[in-house]
Design a protein around this motif. Sequence first.
Motif, short mmCIF file in Angstrom:
data_model
loop_
_atom_site.label_atom_id
_atom_site.label_comp_id
_atom_site.label_asym_id
_atom_site.label_seq_id
_atom_site.Cartn_x
_atom_site.Cartn_y
_atom_site.Cartn_z
N GLN A 1 -22.86 25.69 -20.22
CA GLN A 1 -24.00 25.06 -20.88
C GLN A 1 -24.61 26.02 -21.89
O GLN A 1 -24.80 27.21 -21.61
N GLN A 2 -24.88 25.48 -23.07
CA GLN A 2 -25.57 26.21 -24.13
C GLN A 2 -26.57 25.26 -24.75
O GLN A 2 -26.20 24.35 -25.49
N GLY A 3 -27.84 25.45 -24.45
CA GLY A 3 -28.87 24.52 -24.93
C GLY A 3 -28.69 23.14 -24.31
O GLY A 3 -28.68 22.98 -23.08
N THR A 4 -28.54 22.13 -25.15
CA THR A 4 -28.34 20.77 -24.67
C THR A 4 -26.87 20.40 -24.55
O THR A 4 -26.56 19.29 -24.11
N THR A 5 -25.96 21.28 -24.94
CA THR A 5 -24.52 21.01 -24.86
C THR A 5 -24.00 21.54 -23.53
O THR A 5 -24.25 22.70 -23.18
N LYS A 6 -23.28 20.68 -22.80
CA LYS A 6 -22.81 21.05 -21.46
C LYS A 6 -21.38 20.57 -21.28
O LYS A 6 -21.05 19.43 -21.59
N LEU A 7 -20.54 21.46 -20.79
CA LEU A 7 -19.15 21.16 -20.44
C LEU A 7 -19.02 21.30 -18.92
O LEU A 7 -19.27 22.37 -18.37
N SER A 8 -18.65 20.20 -18.27
CA SER A 8 -18.53 20.18 -16.81
C SER A 8 -17.09 19.87 -16.44
O SER A 8 -16.54 18.84 -16.85
N VAL A 9 -16.48 20.78 -15.68
CA VAL A 9 -15.10 20.63 -15.22
C VAL A 9 -15.15 20.34 -13.72
O VAL A 9 -15.53 21.21 -12.93
N GLU A 10 -14.79 19.12 -13.35
CA GLU A 10 -14.80 18.71 -11.95
C GLU A 10 -13.38 18.49 -11.47
O GLU A 10 -12.41 18.71 -12.20
N LYS A 11 -13.24 18.03 -10.22
CA LYS A 11 -11.93 17.87 -9.62
C LYS A 11 -11.14 16.76 -10.27
O LYS A 11 -9.94 16.89 -10.51
N ASN A 12 -11.82 15.65 -10.60
CA ASN A 12 -11.12 14.48 -11.12
C ASN A 12 -11.42 14.20 -12.59
O ASN A 12 -10.83 13.29 -13.17
N LYS A 13 -12.34 14.92 -13.19
CA LYS A 13 -12.67 14.63 -14.58
C LYS A 13 -13.29 15.85 -15.23
O LYS A 13 -13.75 16.78 -14.56
N THR A 14 -13.29 15.82 -16.55
CA THR A 14 -13.93 16.84 -17.37
C THR A 14 -14.82 16.12 -18.38
O THR A 14 -14.35 15.24 -19.11
N SER A 15 -16.09 16.44 -18.40
CA SER A 15 -17.04 15.75 -19.26
C SER A 15 -17.76 16.74 -20.16
O SER A 15 -18.01 17.89 -19.77
N ILE A 16 -18.06 16.29 -21.38
CA ILE A 16 -18.78 17.07 -22.37
C ILE A 16 -19.94 16.22 -22.87
O ILE A 16 -19.74 15.09 -23.31
N THR A 17 -21.15 16.73 -22.76
CA THR A 17 -22.34 16.03 -23.22
C THR A 17 -23.11 16.92 -24.19
O THR A 17 -23.21 18.13 -23.98
N SER A 18 -23.61 16.30 -25.25
CA SER A 18 -24.35 17.06 -26.25
C SER A 18 -25.25 16.10 -27.02
O SER A 18 -24.85 14.96 -27.29
N ASP A 19 -26.43 16.56 -27.36
CA ASP A 19 -27.36 15.78 -28.16
C ASP A 19 -27.23 16.07 -29.66
O ASP A 19 -27.75 15.31 -30.48
N ILE A 20 -26.55 17.14 -30.02
CA ILE A 20 -26.45 17.53 -31.42
C ILE A 20 -25.03 17.42 -31.94
O ILE A 20 -24.77 17.76 -33.09
#
Length: 319
Positions: free
Chosen positions: A148-167
């Motif tokens: 996570q850097q500011g509002t950008t977040k990279l989450s690596v889980e067992k069944n999926k990988t998600s990237i969320t960002s407001d910018i």
Amino acid sequence: MAAAAGAAAAEQQSSNGPVKKSMREKAVERRNVNKEHNSNFKAGYIPIDEDRLHKTGLRGRKGNLAICVIILLFILAVINLIITLVIWAVIRIGPNGCDSMEFHESGLLRFKQVSDMGVIHPLYKSTVGGRRNENLVITGNNQPIVFQQGTTKLSVEKNKTSITSDIGMQFFDPRTQNILFSTDYETHEFQLPSGVKSLNVQKASTERITSNATSDLNIKVDGRAIVRGNEGVFIMGKTIEFHMGGNMELKAENSIILNGTVMVSTTRLPSSFTGDQFSNGDWVRYKLCMCADGTLFKVQVTSQNMGCQISDNPCGNTH
């Protein structure tokens, strides 16, 4: 006292000088003086009031405060000892230096062994990487790995990988600097990266959605899908199919135009085979009709084998 006075008087009476005493007389006189001195307990005693004396040392509240300070220092010393032992055990500091990490003048911190960490906060514009010929392995014990850097977040889980960002986000090749994927829609057209087959979003705002010439465009939802356009919705394709488990609702301010062959599967539509249900007030049935120019209109069914010819037919003479 009498012996001492007699001796003094004898000395005074002698005009030839002090009278010499024998050893026995001196011993008797010395013994008498010591006896009188040992029996006189008040000799040189002056009564003093201790309350008027200047007291030294820590007494009262000052003494209690000093004890509290000493206890606090002892607790801090014990905590410092525990922290020192933990640092010594984790970092493994030995006679040859630190066995688990290295500190370089360039600011690089290198871990030489497997490290167990909870949360890492890199400094501004920091880089986390591995050796040139080795992979960087990051493992989460039954927990997702989150960058996570500011509002950008990279989450690596067992069944999926998600990237969320407001910018927004952008992926590029560090060697060639070629942009592989970008959400800057004003500069780059949004395209799925190579190897990505599907895109899962809750809400998307875009001008158009297309697929390549050799594959189909499939839009699937678990619940309800709403497609809305401020200036209209245009759906074009060689074959357009709608598969729904519930109702399909089309709304337009002006008109709905279906250009092409329209086929409706009636396998899941309600139907009746007896004429008694037309007289039942709980049933209201309509027939969908279409003009030659593609205009759709509905006709309420009041009897069996009823057609589309009604008095207010919008098609005129052709239907």
